[in-house]
Design a protein around this motif. Structure first.
Motif, PDB file in Angstrom:
ATOM      1  N   ASP A  23       0.846  -1.194   0.000  1.00 53.61           N
ATOM      2  CA  ASP A  23       0.000   0.000   0.000  1.00 53.61           C
ATOM      3  C   ASP A  23       0.887   1.252   0.000  1.00 53.61           C
ATOM      4  OD1 ASP A  23       0.903   0.453   2.603  1.00 53.61           O
ATOM      5  OD2 ASP A  23      -0.902  -0.358   3.551  1.00 53.61           O
ATOM      6  N   PRO A  24       0.304   2.456  -0.045  1.00 55.97           N
ATOM      7  CA  PRO A  24       1.121   3.677  -0.110  1.00 55.97           C
ATOM      8  C   PRO A  24       2.074   3.853   1.061  1.00 55.97           C
ATOM      9  CG  PRO A  24      -1.123   4.163  -0.783  1.00 55.97           C
ATOM     10  CD  PRO A  24      -1.134   2.759  -0.258  1.00 55.97           C
ATOM     11  N   GLU A  25       1.801   3.214   2.199  1.00 52.00           N
ATOM     12  CA  GLU A  25       2.714   3.304   3.352  1.00 52.00           C
ATOM     13  C   GLU A  25       3.813   2.241   3.298  1.00 52.00           C
ATOM     14  OE1 GLU A  25      -0.808   3.615   3.864  1.00 52.00           O
ATOM     15  OE2 GLU A  25      -0.265   5.745   3.683  1.00 52.00           O
ATOM     16  N   GLY A  26       3.806   1.420   2.263  1.00 48.28           N
ATOM     17  CA  GLY A  26       4.817   0.381   2.136  1.00 48.28           C
ATOM     18  C   GLY A  26       4.463  -0.919   2.832  1.00 48.28           C
ATOM     19  N   GLN A  27       3.267  -1.009   3.381  1.00 50.47           N
ATOM     20  CA  GLN A  27       2.831  -2.222   4.089  1.00 50.47           C
ATOM     21  C   GLN A  27       2.386  -3.279   3.084  1.00 50.47           C
ATOM     22  OE1 GLN A  27       2.992  -3.464   7.201  1.00 50.47           O
ATOM     23  NE2 GLN A  27       1.022  -3.086   8.193  1.00 50.47           N
ATOM     24  N   ILE A  28       2.859  -4.524   3.251  1.00 48.03           N
ATOM     25  CA  ILE A  28       2.430  -5.623   2.376  1.00 48.03           C
ATOM     26  C   ILE A  28       0.985  -5.983   2.689  1.00 48.03           C
ATOM     27  CG2 ILE A  28       2.789  -8.040   1.765  1.00 48.03           C
ATOM     28  CD1 ILE A  28       5.742  -7.682   2.367  1.00 48.03           C
ATOM     29  N   GLN A  29       0.136  -5.970   1.645  1.00 49.69           N
ATOM     30  CA  GLN A  29      -1.283  -6.280   1.812  1.00 49.69           C
ATOM     31  C   GLN A  29      -1.711  -7.536   1.057  1.00 49.69           C
ATOM     32  OE1 GLN A  29      -3.034  -4.929   3.971  1.00 49.69           O
ATOM     33  NE2 GLN A  29      -2.247  -2.867   4.353  1.00 49.69           N
ATOM     34  N   ALA A  30      -0.856  -8.043   0.165  1.00 46.74           N
ATOM     35  CA  ALA A  30      -1.176  -9.265  -0.575  1.00 46.74           C
ATOM     36  C   ALA A  30       0.126  -9.963  -0.942  1.00 46.74           C
ATOM     37  CB  ALA A  30      -1.994  -8.946  -1.823  1.00 46.74           C
ATOM     38  N   TRP A  31       0.062 -11.295  -1.051  1.00 47.47           N
ATOM     39  CA  TRP A  31       1.265 -12.087  -1.282  1.00 47.47           C
ATOM     40  C   TRP A  31       0.912 -13.288  -2.147  1.00 47.47           C
ATOM     41  CZ3 TRP A  31       3.124 -16.051   2.849  1.00 47.47           C
ATOM     42  CH2 TRP A  31       4.274 -16.729   2.392  1.00 47.47           C
ATOM     43  N   GLY A  32       1.680 -13.474  -3.210  1.00 47.29           N
ATOM     44  CA  GLY A  32       1.560 -14.652  -4.048  1.00 47.29           C
ATOM     45  C   GLY A  32       2.880 -15.388  -4.105  1.00 47.29           C
ATOM     46  N   SER A  33       2.824 -16.718  -4.116  1.00 50.37           N
ATOM     47  CA  SER A  33       4.031 -17.535  -4.173  1.00 50.37           C
ATOM     48  C   SER A  33       3.782 -18.715  -5.096  1.00 50.37           C
ATOM     49  CB  SER A  33       4.408 -18.036  -2.773  1.00 50.37           C
ATOM     50  OG  SER A  33       5.556 -18.870  -2.825  1.00 50.37           O
ATOM     51  N   VAL A  34       4.745 -19.010  -5.974  1.00 52.29           N
ATOM     52  CA  VAL A  34       4.634 -20.157  -6.866  1.00 52.29           C
ATOM     53  C   VAL A  34       5.809 -21.102  -6.635  1.00 52.29           C
ATOM     54  CG1 VAL A  34       3.245 -19.105  -8.689  1.00 52.29           C
ATOM     55  CG2 VAL A  34       5.716 -18.746  -8.690  1.00 52.29           C
ATOM     56  N   HIS A  35       5.542 -22.388  -6.857  1.00 53.87           N
ATOM     57  CA  HIS A  35       6.537 -23.431  -6.608  1.00 53.87           C
ATOM     58  C   HIS A  35       6.547 -24.358  -7.820  1.00 53.87           C
ATOM     59  CE1 HIS A  35       7.738 -27.208  -4.035  1.00 53.87           C
ATOM     60  NE2 HIS A  35       8.686 -26.840  -4.867  1.00 53.87           N
ATOM     61  N   ASP A  36       7.685 -24.450  -8.482  1.00 52.73           N
ATOM     62  CA  ASP A  36       7.877 -25.331  -9.633  1.00 52.73           C
ATOM     63  C   ASP A  36       8.028 -26.750  -9.108  1.00 52.73           C
ATOM     64  OD1 ASP A  36       8.507 -26.429 -12.071  1.00 52.73           O
ATOM     65  OD2 ASP A  36      10.484 -25.501 -12.226  1.00 52.73           O
ATOM     66  N   ARG A  37       6.901 -27.384  -8.824  1.00 52.07           N
ATOM     67  CA  ARG A  37       6.875 -28.632  -8.068  1.00 52.07           C
ATOM     68  C   ARG A  37       7.340 -29.835  -8.898  1.00 52.07           C
ATOM     69  NH1 ARG A  37       3.747 -31.584  -4.194  1.00 52.07           N
ATOM     70  NH2 ARG A  37       4.442 -33.706  -4.461  1.00 52.07           N
ATOM     71  N   ALA A  38       6.817 -29.981 -10.113  1.00 53.10           N
ATOM     72  CA  ALA A  38       7.168 -31.100 -10.992  1.00 53.10           C
ATOM     73  C   ALA A  38       6.751 -30.721 -12.396  1.00 53.10           C
ATOM     74  CB  ALA A  38       6.462 -32.386 -10.540  1.00 53.10           C
ATOM     75  N   GLY A  39       7.248 -31.456 -13.398  1.00 49.14           N
ATOM     76  CA  GLY A  39       6.912 -31.138 -14.770  1.00 49.14           C
ATOM     77  C   GLY A  39       5.409 -31.098 -14.990  1.00 49.14           C
ATOM     78  N   GLY A  40       4.859 -29.916 -15.298  1.00 52.17           N
ATOM     79  CA  GLY A  40       3.432 -29.781 -15.549  1.00 52.17           C
ATOM     80  C   GLY A  40       2.615 -29.323 -14.369  1.00 52.17           C
ATOM     81  N   ARG A  41       3.199 -29.273 -13.177  1.00 49.10           N
ATOM     82  CA  ARG A  41       2.436 -28.916 -11.976  1.00 49.10           C
ATOM     83  C   ARG A  41       3.141 -27.792 -11.224  1.00 49.10           C
ATOM     84  NH1 ARG A  41       1.427 -32.544  -6.540  1.00 49.10           N
ATOM     85  NH2 ARG A  41      -0.211 -31.262  -5.644  1.00 49.10           N
ATOM     86  N   MET A  42       2.461 -26.659 -11.077  1.00 44.95           N
ATOM     87  CA  MET A  42       2.991 -25.509 -10.352  1.00 44.95           C
ATOM     88  C   MET A  42       2.062 -25.206  -9.175  1.00 44.95           C
ATOM     89  SD  MET A  42       3.586 -21.603 -11.758  1.00 44.95           S
ATOM     90  CE  MET A  42       1.949 -20.974 -11.334  1.00 44.95           C
ATOM     91  N   LEU A  43       2.589 -25.257  -7.974  1.00 43.41           N
ATOM     92  CA  LEU A  43       1.801 -24.927  -6.790  1.00 43.41           C
ATOM     93  C   LEU A  43       1.744 -23.417  -6.613  1.00 43.41           C
ATOM     94  CD1 LEU A  43       2.989 -27.585  -4.177  1.00 43.41           C
ATOM     95  CD2 LEU A  43       1.270 -27.785  -5.973  1.00 43.41           C
ATOM     96  N   TYR A  44       0.636 -22.949  -6.050  1.00 43.53           N
ATOM     97  CA  TYR A  44       0.414 -21.503  -5.966  1.00 43.53           C
ATOM     98  C   TYR A  44      -0.250 -21.151  -4.636  1.00 43.53           C
ATOM     99  CZ  TYR A  44      -1.896 -17.018  -7.135  1.00 43.53           C
ATOM    100  OH  TYR A  44      -2.348 -15.722  -7.131  1.00 43.53           O
ATOM    101  N   VAL A  45       0.328 -20.172  -3.943  1.00 40.99           N
ATOM    102  CA  VAL A  45      -0.237 -19.631  -2.703  1.00 40.99           C
ATOM    103  C   VAL A  45      -0.781 -18.238  -3.010  1.00 40.99           C
ATOM    104  CG1 VAL A  45       0.278 -18.877  -0.355  1.00 40.99           C
ATOM    105  CG2 VAL A  45       1.365 -20.937  -1.266  1.00 40.99           C
ATOM    106  N   HIS A  46      -2.022 -17.959  -2.587  1.00 40.84           N
ATOM    107  CA  HIS A  46      -2.721 -16.712  -2.915  1.00 40.84           C
ATOM    108  C   HIS A  46      -3.322 -16.150  -1.632  1.00 40.84           C
ATOM    109  CE1 HIS A  46      -5.364 -14.264  -5.693  1.00 40.84           C
ATOM    110  NE2 HIS A  46      -6.115 -14.229  -4.600  1.00 40.84           N
TER     111      HIS A  46
END
Length: 368
Positions: free
Chosen positions: A82-105
């Motif tokens: 946000d404008p104060e620099g505070q993290i308000q949302a986070w996404g993370s991806v993990h290259d788990r195996a061929g064809g499968r990508m895990l995702y945190v939202h």
């Protein structure tokens, strides 16, 4: 094999060039060396858990698995500030195996719905871009994004549905209490034998790495056991080992192998000098902030030719006995509620009960 460099795009602005955010809001990457940012991510993750299932269990260590320098060959992260620099949302991806990508939202529960939705849209756009990047690096036509949601998290369900994800599976998160006297469920959790099946910890010398032949045997058993299961993707030995060692609860003395030493059916072979490996269980430690720790069954598998011989039940008895020996209060596990094997019946017969329910949601992204 673990790549020498990440298959992901490290610059979020390459994937989200014109984010639909108000003035002053920005996208970027988290700083794992900044304890305040790590604390903020932990707060967001715990609030997400608390809203979805009623209590929080995540720790700083769980966040560091996603954002630390150690894991960035197979993971990538984005944050919305946000404008104060505070993290308000986070996404993370993990290259788990061929064809499968895990995702945190994860989006802050403290935001008003309109801005929360904009943050969510940014995370989804970034994740689709990362799916195209990792899919292209692996030479795929389609890359799957695999993400999870708690059963009662209506906000997350609505966002996933509108982003094109489909709910594909339900999982029961089960737990059973452990009593001190259950140390006697098996003769010795380190090694015991029954009806020609030997249950043992993977071999180790002192405090070093376990015997590589044992680790490969565990990997091979689990790959064979799950080949026909829901959403199974082949994972190389290197990917498998790297991922499991990242788990904050990882312990080598929680890896068990089952070998047939007598009455071996035809078709079950082993390298010269070894017995056929037919079952494996990988356990971890679950730390409880307010009391004794618990054990968790991360993986349990039995190959086709050895099913019906009590191997799975023997492995479950072993980890319960081990938990009792260590003063643990419970053993947890996850089971596919839609599986045709009806594994939950075995777990229920041995005292496991469903504690909460999660879901898997998938999106198949065409790779340009």
């Amino acid at each position: 094999m673990i790549p020498e460099e990440s298959r992901f795009e490290s610059d979020p602005e390459e994937l989200v060039s014109d984010p639909p955010l108000p003035d002053g809001w920005e996208i970027g990457t988290p700083d794992a060396s900044d304890r305040f940012e790590v604390a903020r991510l932990t707060h967001l993750l715990r609030a997400h858990e608390r809203h979805g299932r009623g209590w929080a269990g995540a720790s700083v260590d769980d966040v560091l698995v996603e954002v630390s320098e150690h894991g960035l060959r197979t993971r990538e992260n984005v944050v919305v500030r946000d404008p104060e620099g505070q993290i308000q949302a986070w996404g993370s991806v993990h290259d788990r195996a061929g064809g499968r990508m895990l995702y945190v939202h994860i989006v802050s529960r403290e935001l008003a719905p309109p801005i929360a939705r904009k943050c969510s849209d940014v995370l989804f756009e970034w994740a689709r871009g990362q799916a195209r990047a990792v899919g292209a690096a692996r030479g795929l036509d389609t890359q799957q994004i695999d993400t999870g949601a708690f059963e009662d998290d209506d906000r997350q369900h609505a966002w996933l549905d509108s982003a094109g994800f489909r709910k594909v599976r339900t999982w029961w998160q089960m737990s059973r209490p452990v009593e001190p006297e259950e140390i006697g469920l098996v003769p010795d959790p380190d090694e015991w034998e029954k009806k020609g099946a030997r249950f043992r910890l993977v071999d180790r010398e002192g405090q070093g790495l376990p015997d590589e032949a044992d680790l490969r045997a565990v990997h091979d058993v689990l790959e064979a056991a799950f080949v026909d299961h829901f959403n199974s993707f082949e994972e190389s030995y290197g990917e498998f080992l790297h991922r499991l060692r990242e788990d904050p609860g990882h312990r080598w003395n929680h890896w068990w192998l089952v070998e047939l030493v007598d009455d071996v059916p035809e078709g079950l072979e082993a390298p010269e000098g070894r017995h056929p490996a037919v079952g494996a269980l990988i356990g971890t430690v679950s730390h409880n902030a307010t009391g004794p720790d618990s054990s968790y069954v991360s993986y349990i598998g039995v190959v086709d030719g050895a099913r019906g011989r009590g191997v799975a039940k023997g492995l479950l008895r072993t980890i319960v006995a081990d938990a009792a020996r260590r003063g643990r209060v419970s053993v947890g596990l996850e089971v596919d509620a839609d599986s045709s094997t009806h594994a939950h019946k075995l777990y229920e017969s041995m005292g496991w009960r469903t504690k909460y329910v999660t879901q898997s949601w998938h999106l198949d992204v065409p790779v340009d």
